[in-house]
Design an enzyme around this catalytic site. Structure first.
Site, PDB file in Angstrom:
ATOM      1  N   GLY A   1       5.224   8.335   1.417  1.00  0.00           N
ATOM      2  CA  GLY A   1       6.828   7.865   2.362  1.00  0.00           C
ATOM      3  C   GLY A   1       7.762   6.805   2.047  1.00  0.00           C
ATOM      4  O   GLY A   1       9.449   7.291   1.719  1.00  0.00           O
ATOM      5  N   HIS A   2       7.087   6.276   1.377  1.00  0.00           N
ATOM      6  CA  HIS A   2       7.597   4.322   1.241  1.00  0.00           C
ATOM      7  C   HIS A   2       8.631   5.051  -0.220  1.00  0.00           C
ATOM      8  O   HIS A   2       9.756   4.664  -0.700  1.00  0.00           O
ATOM      9  CB  HIS A   2       6.989   3.163   0.442  1.00  0.00           C
ATOM     10  CG  HIS A   2       6.106   2.882   1.321  1.00  0.00           C
ATOM     11  ND1 HIS A   2       4.483   2.852   0.982  1.00  0.00           N
ATOM     12  CD2 HIS A   2       6.325   1.921   2.459  1.00  0.00           C
ATOM     13  CE1 HIS A   2       4.239   2.184   2.206  1.00  0.00           C
ATOM     14  NE2 HIS A   2       5.304   1.597   2.953  1.00  0.00           N
TER      15      HIS A   2
ATOM     16  N   ARG B   1      -2.283   2.892   5.937  1.00  0.00           N
ATOM     17  CA  ARG B   1      -2.908   2.706   7.568  1.00  0.00           C
ATOM     18  C   ARG B   1      -4.312   4.357   7.142  1.00  0.00           C
ATOM     19  O   ARG B   1      -5.706   4.472   7.400  1.00  0.00           O
ATOM     20  CB  ARG B   1      -2.951   2.958   8.614  1.00  0.00           C
ATOM     21  CG  ARG B   1      -2.768   1.493   8.738  1.00  0.00           C
ATOM     22  CD  ARG B   1      -2.737   1.073  10.709  1.00  0.00           C
ATOM     23  NE  ARG B   1      -2.277  -0.055  10.587  1.00  0.00           N
ATOM     24  CZ  ARG B   1      -0.798  -0.722  11.281  1.00  0.00           C
ATOM     25  NH1 ARG B   1       0.135  -0.244  10.883  1.00  0.00           N
ATOM     26  NH2 ARG B   1      -0.674  -1.652  11.240  1.00  0.00           N
TER      27      ARG B   1
ATOM     28  N   LYS C   1       9.382   7.400  10.388  1.00  0.00           N
ATOM     29  CA  LYS C   1       7.778   7.354  11.385  1.00  0.00           C
ATOM     30  C   LYS C   1       7.889   6.346  11.836  1.00  0.00           C
ATOM     31  O   LYS C   1       6.908   6.899  13.229  1.00  0.00           O
ATOM     32  CB  LYS C   1       7.122   7.233   9.974  1.00  0.00           C
ATOM     33  CG  LYS C   1       5.748   6.041  10.333  1.00  0.00           C
ATOM     34  CD  LYS C   1       4.620   7.729  10.216  1.00  0.00           C
ATOM     35  CE  LYS C   1       3.028   6.940  10.186  1.00  0.00           C
ATOM     36  NZ  LYS C   1       2.941   5.627  10.914  1.00  0.00           N
TER      37      LYS C   1
ATOM     38  N   ALA D   1       1.276  -1.389   0.247  1.00  0.00           N
ATOM     39  CA  ALA D   1      -0.061   0.208  -0.030  1.00  0.00           C
ATOM     40  C   ALA D   1       0.581   1.483  -0.330  1.00  0.00           C
ATOM     41  O   ALA D   1       0.849   1.765   0.526  1.00  0.00           O
ATOM     42  CB  ALA D   1      -0.770  -0.241   1.140  1.00  0.00           C
ATOM     43  N   LEU D   2       1.758   1.141  -1.078  1.00  0.00           N
ATOM     44  CA  LEU D   2       3.029   2.229  -1.254  1.00  0.00           C
ATOM     45  C   LEU D   2       2.580   3.619  -1.551  1.00  0.00           C
ATOM     46  O   LEU D   2       1.091   4.208  -2.213  1.00  0.00           O
ATOM     47  CB  LEU D   2       3.863   1.838  -2.167  1.00  0.00           C
ATOM     48  CG  LEU D   2       3.856   0.766  -2.399  1.00  0.00           C
ATOM     49  CD1 LEU D   2       5.285   0.127  -3.238  1.00  0.00           C
ATOM     50  CD2 LEU D   2       4.922   0.069  -0.814  1.00  0.00           C
ATOM     51  N   HIS D   3       2.743   4.398  -0.984  1.00  0.00           N
ATOM     52  CA  HIS D   3       3.047   6.084  -0.713  1.00  0.00           C
ATOM     53  C   HIS D   3       4.406   7.056  -0.509  1.00  0.00           C
ATOM     54  O   HIS D   3       4.721   6.099  -0.452  1.00  0.00           O
ATOM     55  CB  HIS D   3       2.341   5.927   0.562  1.00  0.00           C
ATOM     56  CG  HIS D   3       2.663   5.619   1.675  1.00  0.00           C
ATOM     57  ND1 HIS D   3       3.462   6.639   2.561  1.00  0.00           N
ATOM     58  CD2 HIS D   3       2.261   5.099   2.848  1.00  0.00           C
ATOM     59  CE1 HIS D   3       3.648   6.214   3.498  1.00  0.00           C
ATOM     60  NE2 HIS D   3       2.974   5.215   3.802  1.00  0.00           N
TER      61      HIS D   3
HETATM   62  P1  AMP Z   1       5.610  -0.249   5.882  1.00  0.00           P
HETATM   63  O1  AMP Z   1       4.823  -0.557   4.446  1.00  0.00           O
HETATM   64  O2  AMP Z   1       4.327   0.570   7.156  1.00  0.00           O
HETATM   65  O3  AMP Z   1       5.983  -1.332   7.050  1.00  0.00           O
HETATM   66  O4  AMP Z   1       6.572   0.859   5.947  1.00  0.00           O
HETATM   67  C1  AMP Z   1       7.850   0.620   5.168  1.00  0.00           C
HETATM   68  C2  AMP Z   1       8.916   1.700   5.083  1.00  0.00           C
HETATM   69  O5  AMP Z   1       8.212   3.081   5.232  1.00  0.00           O
HETATM   70  C3  AMP Z   1       9.683   2.130   7.183  1.00  0.00           C
HETATM   71  O6  AMP Z   1      10.893   1.725   7.341  1.00  0.00           O
HETATM   72  C4  AMP Z   1       8.865   2.765   7.928  1.00  0.00           C
HETATM   73  O7  AMP Z   1       9.502   4.096   8.229  1.00  0.00           O
HETATM   74  C5  AMP Z   1       8.454   4.150   6.174  1.00  0.00           C
HETATM   75  N1  AMP Z   1       7.705   5.187   5.909  1.00  0.00           N
HETATM   76  C6  AMP Z   1       6.507   4.645   6.582  1.00  0.00           C
HETATM   77  N2  AMP Z   1       5.782   5.581   6.900  1.00  0.00           N
HETATM   78  C7  AMP Z   1       6.475   7.062   5.964  1.00  0.00           C
HETATM   79  C8  AMP Z   1       6.171   8.026   5.667  1.00  0.00           C
HETATM   80  N3  AMP Z   1       5.563   8.658   6.232  1.00  0.00           N
HETATM   81  N4  AMP Z   1       7.268   8.829   5.565  1.00  0.00           N
HETATM   82  C9  AMP Z   1       8.560   8.251   5.699  1.00  0.00           C
HETATM   83  N5  AMP Z   1       8.985   6.644   5.873  1.00  0.00           N
HETATM   84  C10 AMP Z   1       8.011   6.166   5.782  1.00  0.00           C
END
Ligand code: AMP
Length: 281
Positions: free
Chosen positions: A36-37, A189, A151, A32-34
């Protein structure tokens, strides 16, 4: 973009690239990439590395089954986004590839203090699952660099600890939080928030920013309580609003005016749990 579903194939591709002198950057995600990723991925690409992204929703780190079931899984969109930024490789393993049945998946690793506070306290077993999956992913990918988002502040610390203690040969880089213009930290989320909740969610950042603004040496418990009250008055169910030492994550009640601090919030809006943090000093 290469897509690997099996670790042996991925690893032989990685080894060929390493022989040619390429550096491997790795961004583990749950999809569910955005933006931030993508900021983590772009950072690796700009450094000229071969960038590998994994998408795996790890069941062992979800203490709440409903959260696991409802976690968004838009894989086709994710693939398009990754291709769009020029990512070299997606590792999209099955559960069997990560946890083959002959391997003892109950193997755990003692994390100590970090495991039992804040996220650890409110999501029992969560960091055991995180350590388990990151350990396996690092073994399966064997990258030179591991990119993590600030984050997940506590998660970064836990993974740093794992890498240090297990002497895993990888360099960790922690990258800044990407936010919406409202201040809301981007998160997979967020797509589960109702229209009404989407309007409220940026108040978490407002509370964090106000903690930073109002921080003064001395007792800071009242400050935390005020912001927790503010969020709860606005329809959140807070798990915590805390201020901790930015390097040890020991909770701080009295600030000497010098110690580096981070404020951390976990708060629920309906059935969506959001976390955020801000370095204060
Ligand atoms: P997740 O898919 O939520 O497990 O996140 C994967 C990676 O992306 C983790 O290292 C998170 O900390 C990073 N991440 C998630 N959201 C953000 C964001 N808003 N800004 C920067 N990195 C993020």
């Amino acid at each position: 973009m290469k897509i690997f579903k099996q670790s042996p194939e991925l690893l032989s591709w990685v080894n060929e690239l390493k022989k040619k002198g390429k550096k491997i950057g790795f961004v583990p995600t749950m999809g569910a990439l955005h933006e931030g990723h993508l900021s983590l991925i772009n950072h690796s690409l700009l450094k000229g590395e071969i960038c590998i992204v994994s998408i795996f929703i790890n069941p062992t780190q979800f203490n709440n089954k409903a959260d696991f079931v409802k976690y968004p899984r838009p894989v086709e969109e994710d693939i398009k986004l990754l291709e769009g930024v020029g990512c070299h490789c997606l590792y999209l393993p099955s559960e069997e590839d990560i946890y083959p049945s002959e391997i003892n998946t109950t193997l755990t690793y003692e994390i100590g203090y970090l495991e039992n506070i804040l996220e650890g306290e409110h999501r029992p077993g969560h960091f055991k699952g995180v350590v388990q999956i990151v350990g396996i992913l690092l073994q399966n990918v064997q990258p030179d660099f591991l990119y993590l988002g600030a984050k997940d502040y506590q998660q970064c610390m836990v993974i740093q600890e794992l890498v240090l203690r297990e002497k895993i040969p990888v360099t960790i880089e922690k990258l800044p939080i990407k936010r919406e213009s409202s201040g809301l930290a981007m998160s997979s989320r967020n797509m589960r928030l109702s229209t009404e909740s989407l309007v409220k969610a940026p108040l978490i950042y407002k509370a964090l920013a106000r903690l930073k603004l109002n921080l003064k040496a001395g007792n800071i418990n009242e400050l935390k309580k005020e912001e927790e009250h503010f969020l709860n008055q606005n329809g959140f169910r807070t798990d915590y609003v805390e201020i901790a030492d930015a390097t040890t994550l020991r909770l701080v009640s009295n600030w000497d005016g010098e110690q580096s601090l981070v404020a951390l919030v976990a708060a629920n809006l309906g059935d969506v749990r959001l976390i955020d943090n801000l370095v204060l000093s």
